[in-house]
Scaffold this active site. Structure first.
Site, PDB file in Angstrom:
ATOM      1  N   ALA A 271       0.858  -1.182   0.000  1.00 18.52           N
ATOM      2  CA  ALA A 271       0.000   0.000   0.000  1.00 18.52           C
ATOM      3  C   ALA A 271       0.892   1.229   0.000  1.00 18.52           C
ATOM      4  O   ALA A 271       2.103   1.135   0.180  1.00 18.52           O
ATOM      5  CB  ALA A 271      -0.919   0.003   1.219  1.00 18.52           C
ATOM      6  N   GLU A 273       0.989   5.520   1.287  1.00 18.58           N
ATOM      7  CA  GLU A 273       0.375   6.453   2.225  1.00 18.58           C
ATOM      8  C   GLU A 273       0.133   7.843   1.663  1.00 18.58           C
ATOM      9  O   GLU A 273       0.064   8.823   2.415  1.00 18.58           O
ATOM     10  CB  GLU A 273       1.259   6.586   3.472  1.00 18.58           C
ATOM     11  CG  GLU A 273       2.578   7.355   3.277  1.00 18.58           C
ATOM     12  CD  GLU A 273       3.765   6.491   2.935  1.00 18.58           C
ATOM     13  OE1 GLU A 273       4.904   6.934   3.124  1.00 18.58           O
ATOM     14  OE2 GLU A 273       3.549   5.349   2.474  1.00 18.58           O
ATOM     15  N   GLU A 307      -0.582   2.578   7.009  1.00 17.33           N
ATOM     16  CA  GLU A 307      -0.658   3.691   6.066  1.00 17.33           C
ATOM     17  C   GLU A 307      -1.374   4.896   6.684  1.00 17.33           C
ATOM     18  O   GLU A 307      -0.980   6.041   6.438  1.00 17.33           O
ATOM     19  CB  GLU A 307      -1.374   3.252   4.782  1.00 17.33           C
ATOM     20  CG  GLU A 307      -0.784   2.033   4.099  1.00 17.33           C
ATOM     21  CD  GLU A 307       0.711   2.125   3.833  1.00 17.33           C
ATOM     22  OE1 GLU A 307       1.238   3.255   3.666  1.00 17.33           O
ATOM     23  OE2 GLU A 307       1.367   1.069   3.788  1.00 17.33           O
ATOM     24  N   HIS A 310       1.019   6.793   8.882  1.00 14.96           N
ATOM     25  CA  HIS A 310       1.970   7.586   8.109  1.00 14.96           C
ATOM     26  C   HIS A 310       1.513   9.034   7.953  1.00 14.96           C
ATOM     27  O   HIS A 310       2.337   9.914   7.658  1.00 14.96           O
ATOM     28  CB  HIS A 310       2.139   6.981   6.706  1.00 14.96           C
ATOM     29  CG  HIS A 310       3.315   6.073   6.571  1.00 14.96           C
ATOM     30  ND1 HIS A 310       4.579   6.386   7.053  1.00 14.96           N
ATOM     31  CD2 HIS A 310       3.443   4.859   5.964  1.00 14.96           C
ATOM     32  CE1 HIS A 310       5.415   5.403   6.752  1.00 14.96           C
ATOM     33  NE2 HIS A 310       4.753   4.462   6.105  1.00 14.96           N
TER      34      HIS A 310
END
Length: 906
Positions: A271, A273, A307, A310
């Site tokens: 993924a 962020e 994420e 982040h």
């Protein structure tokens, strides 16, 4: 080969970018074949602290695979005499101190198979800009210390792209003529270009309104392919939990009016962020009981947390340069680990909560030892803050992430929860909105450390900083002497860490690390002995090893103790202590520290497997395991006072990677045969108890991914795997029954994995084929189907090549390549390390094939050969030959070349 000096970037050469770009205005005309991008930059020559302006008047921008259309500076068109254009840079000459620069260019998303920059997946378009993908979208200063406020306008076909998303808040949207429409976005927070995101497609959307701790309304949205909205409920719940946890644990709120997640089928990473618009691999978003396993549910919650966290540790405070990558990744991995541990323990009584947190700690240590410890001893060994790189994409490593998290955890151990939180608050107070370094983070923690010890100039983190500059896994040798007459226990710890990787070539003189070691002492009955330390009597003591060798004395110890060392895995080190098997059995039976108890069992099992592996290597047969070990193992299996999830972890054998590292030279085939022999013997010796565990841990009723039922399923399926390995009567029938009647994918996949190991069962073969027919329209489930076959002991290179010819397989999808090729090369030792070298030839074939499509994925597959020089001679020679074949291949990417060149240099 390429000349390393042409491409190597060194940390010591960092210079600030000579221009500020406070505002960026982007306008996109979206088209899969050719997208037009107009990028307007507000440019200001940088002024330093002394009021001096940057010397250069030339603005150097990065770009790859772009077609330049026009350049305007302050409204005036620029001709070729005003700029210099190369394949990778655009230099605008003699720019004024302040200027508005507009560059129009085009890119080809449909041709972008690297999945970096702007690319097509299915009928949709996505971006991936970390680390250096933005330069594939438009000309820009593609580095993390250039932070800008972004205004974005997206125009595209209304039918093809009804959803057009970018970072921040939606300002305006409207229909245009000729079937087009437009959306405008504004991100009010300055960010580096690696956090830019764009998504265009036709998605289903799950929405949820929430309130932040301060009472602001926020819209949470999850976008996914049409028809998958029912699979996003868990992801939304995980996002809400992440938001609440960050508020409660660190006082950090969501700062935008909306937070969006988009699931992509084709994605290089897990993924990303991007500020306010996270783009996810669909594997970490989509889940329901029929298609996702317990492990999938756990991973989705963890990655969504990671994420989201982040947003502060990576976005609001970001990296000055890519050498500081662990500043955001190590810290955020620590945060997501703590989040998962807290979620697993939430609402449980104290003892059960402690066990749940221990289970998470065990999982994290297993991951560290399987991936990072080998990395620390191989050709890619590097500190968590590297000193140089050729391709930054190759440094998204277990060292930067997982070891980086362990370094953060050690600071947490040294400061305690309250002190660590104070350090985090100070870090944000100092650096919110800035691009900073690892030293800046340690400085904030140093401030908190000094506050805990006012007036003591010796209290500092100067020695601790060596974790950022020195590579390798320290080994801590422990010696203990007990004097019955004085009732004193004398403990001495000595640390060493040999040069690794490039350190071997630089004559680096490594200095001692700052290592916090949590210890306890057990008496002959397994009870914790009271320890007097720093004026307190406690059961666990933290000893700080800062020198090459240090000693400690404990008074009033009534009898000879057994040490419980490195409790909770308080540092990423290898402990060397000459335990007897009896002492390990005592720790396994009685240690109140759940991690140390698990560790003792793993050491006992490792000793058994290593002995069997040596016997196999010498005689071609594995000897019998000790009856004492079988009894200890059986006692854990039957201990109802331990929760099922913990028992599942305690009864699982150490991994191939962990065991291989203990053999010199490494012999993966010997380890694989020994592990299988161990499984067979344990299955045979404990068949009655395993069957009872299977029956006792069935989870009837509605599916729940909570730790309790998922732990029961883990223990039940572990018991089934042992019974099947032992070929106990009716084990295959039991597996087929579970496969046919499973009410969730966890149980179904556990059965499928077992059936894929059966060579002479027509029913098993039919089940494997039938699984595909049933789930062929669920891509993430078919990834599991490929992986189950790729890791079967029956699978050979020939079989993998046959699966690659299957209509459902494609090299262009990273998930599919990882499911089959990566799983075979990394997690199938009997197939990959076949004595004829066919596995290594296959590896080279696939690295070269992937390199032409997606160099980033090819370079990750190349890492499967990291340990070649430590293998037995027959294997190492064959592996070296294939490494040389890849390294000498004409046109090999810089990504892959860096990996294989470093491997061959050792």
């Amino acid at each position: 080969m390429h000349n390393e000096t042409d491409t190597t970037i060194h940390r010591q050469d960092y210079q600030p970018y000579p221009f500020r770009i406070p505002t960026v205005r982007l306008s996109f005309e979206l088209n899969a074949d050719q997208t037009w991008v107009s990028c307007t930059l507000e440019v200001q020559r940088r002024v330093d602290e002394l009021g001096e302006t940057a010397a250069t008047a030339d603005l150097v921008l990065d770009g790859e695979e772009l077609s330049l259309i026009s350049i305007h500076v302050n409204g005036l068109v620029q001709t070729s005499k005003n700029y210099v254009l190369t394949d990778r840079t655009l230099t605008l000459l003699n720019l004024p101190d302040e200027a508005e620069v507009t560059i129009v260019s085009t890119c080809r998303p449909i041709k972008n198979t690297t999945l970096s920059g702007l690319y097509v997946s299915g009928e949709s378009m996505f971006t991936q800009c970390e680390a250096q993908g933005f330069r594939r979208i438009c000309w820009f200063a593609d580095r993390p210390d250039v932070m800008s406020e972004y205004w974005v306008t997206l125009r595209g076909d209304r039918k093809l792209y009804p959803n057009m998303l970018s970072n921040g808040n939606l300002i305006h949207q409207q229909d245009l003529s000729e079937g087009l429409h437009e959306s405008q976005w504004h991100d009010p927070f300055a960010k580096p270009c690696y956090l830019f995101a764009l998504v265009a497609g036709n998605f289903a959307c799950r929405e949820h309104m929430t309130k932040t701790a301060s009472g602001r309304d926020a819209l949470l949205q999850i976008y996914s392919d049409q028809g998958t909205i029912n699979q996003t409920a868990w992801a939304m719940e995980s996002l809400e939990r992440s938001l609440r946890w960050d508020e409660d644990r660190f006082g950090l709120e969501l700062d935008l009016d909306r937070f969006m997640i988009v699931a992509a089928r084709d994605f290089n990473m897990g993924a990303m962020e991007n500020k306010g618009l996270n783009i996810f691999n669909a594997a970490y978003v989509l889940a329901d009981p029929n298609t996702a396993t317990d492990a999938n549910y756990q991973a989705i919650e963890a990655v969504i947390g990671h994420e989201y966290f982040h947003n502060w540790t990576g976005n609001r405070v970001t990296c000055r340069d890519w050498f500081q990558l662990s500043l955001k990744e190590g810290l955020t991995v620590f945060r997501d680990q703590e989040f998962t541990a807290d979620m697993m323990a939430h609402g449980l009584p104290a003892n059960e909560a402690a066990s749940a947190r221990a289970n998470k700690r065990i999982d994290d240590v297993i991951a560290l030892r399987n991936a990072q410890f080998p990395e620390d001893s191989g050709p890619m060994a590097h500190p968590i803050r590297p000193e140089s790189y050729q391709e930054i994409g190759n440094f998204y490593t277990a060292t930067v992430y997982e070891k980086g998290a362990e370094v953060i955890r050690m600071m947490h151990t040294l400061l305690g929860e309250k002190g660590f939180r104070a350090g985090m608050d100070e870090y944000f107070r100092r650096h919110d909105g800035q691009a900073v370094t690892c030293d800046d983070f340690v400085s904030a923690m140093q401030w908190a450390y000094e506050r805990q010890h006012p007036g003591n100039p010796e209290i500092n983190l100067e020695v601790f900083k060596r974790w950022y500059s020195q590579a390798g896994t320290p080994r801590v040798h422990v010696m203990m002497d007990y004097n019955a007459n004085t009732r004193q226990c004398h403990l001495t710890m000595t640390q060493r860490c040999a040069p690794v990787g490039v350190e071997k070539q630089t004559n680096l003189q490594k200095l001692p690390f700052h290592i916090p070691v949590l210890i306890g002492l057990l008496d002959a009955n397994g009870k914790n002995m009271p320890l007097k330390h720093n004026g307190q009597t406690v059961g666990t003591v933290m000893l700080e090893l800062l020198q090459e060798s240090q000693s400690w004395t404990f008074d009033d110890i009534e009898s000879a103790p057994t040490p419980s060392l490195l409790r909770d895995f308080s540092a990423p080190v290898i402990i060397e202590y000459d335990y007897t098997d009896a002492q390990l059995a005592l720790l396994l039976a009685h240690d109140r520290n759940a991690f140390a108890r698990w560790e003792a069992g793993q050491e006992l099992a490792s000793r058994q497997i290593i002995r069997l592996a040596k016997a196999w290597r010498e005689t071609g047969r594995c000897s019998s395991i000790d009856a004492v070990f079988i009894q200890a193992w059986k006692s854990i299996l039957q201990d109802a006072s331990l929760d099922a999830g913990y028992r599942a972890r305690a009864l699982a054998l150490p991994s191939d990677k962990t065991l291989e590292a203990r053999m010199s030279p490494m012999d993966p085939l010997a380890i694989a045969h020994a592990r299988q022999a161990m499984r067979i013997q344990l299955g045979q010796a404990c068949a009655h108890e395993l069957l009872a565990a299977y029956k006792d841990n069935v989870t009837p009723g509605a599916y729940s991914p909570a730790p309790g039922p998922s732990g029961k399923r883990a223990l039940k399926n572990l018991a089934l795997a042992y019974l099947l390995a032992a070929q106990k009567q009716d084990a295959l029938l039991l597996t087929l029954m579970q496969f046919n009647h499973a009410t969730n994918m966890t149980d179904r996949m556990a059965a499928l994995a077992g059936l894929a190991q059966q060579s002479d069962s027509e029913d098993a073969s039919e089940a494997v084929v039938g699984f595909f027919e049933q789930w062929q329209h669920e891509p993430l489930v078919i990834d599991k189907w490929f992986a189950a076959q790729a890791t079967s002991v029956l699978t050979t290179v020939e079989r993998v090549r046959g699966l690659m010819a299957h209509p459902a397989f494609t090299l262009r999808n990273p998930n599919r390549a990882r499911a089959l090729i990566f799983q075979f090369c990394i997690n199938n030792p009997t197939g990959f390390h076949a004595e004829d070298g066919s596995g290594y030839i296959f590896w080279a074939d696939q690295v070269l094939a992937l390199d032409e499509i997606n160099p980033e994925i090819a370079a990750r597959l190349a890492r499967a050969m990291d340990q070649w020089s430590r293998m037995i001679p027959t294997a190492s020679k064959l592996m070296q030959s294939q490494l040389q074949r890849v390294a000498s291949h004409q046109g090999i990417s810089r990504n892959t070349l860096e990996i294989v060149s470093k491997a061959l240099s050792l």
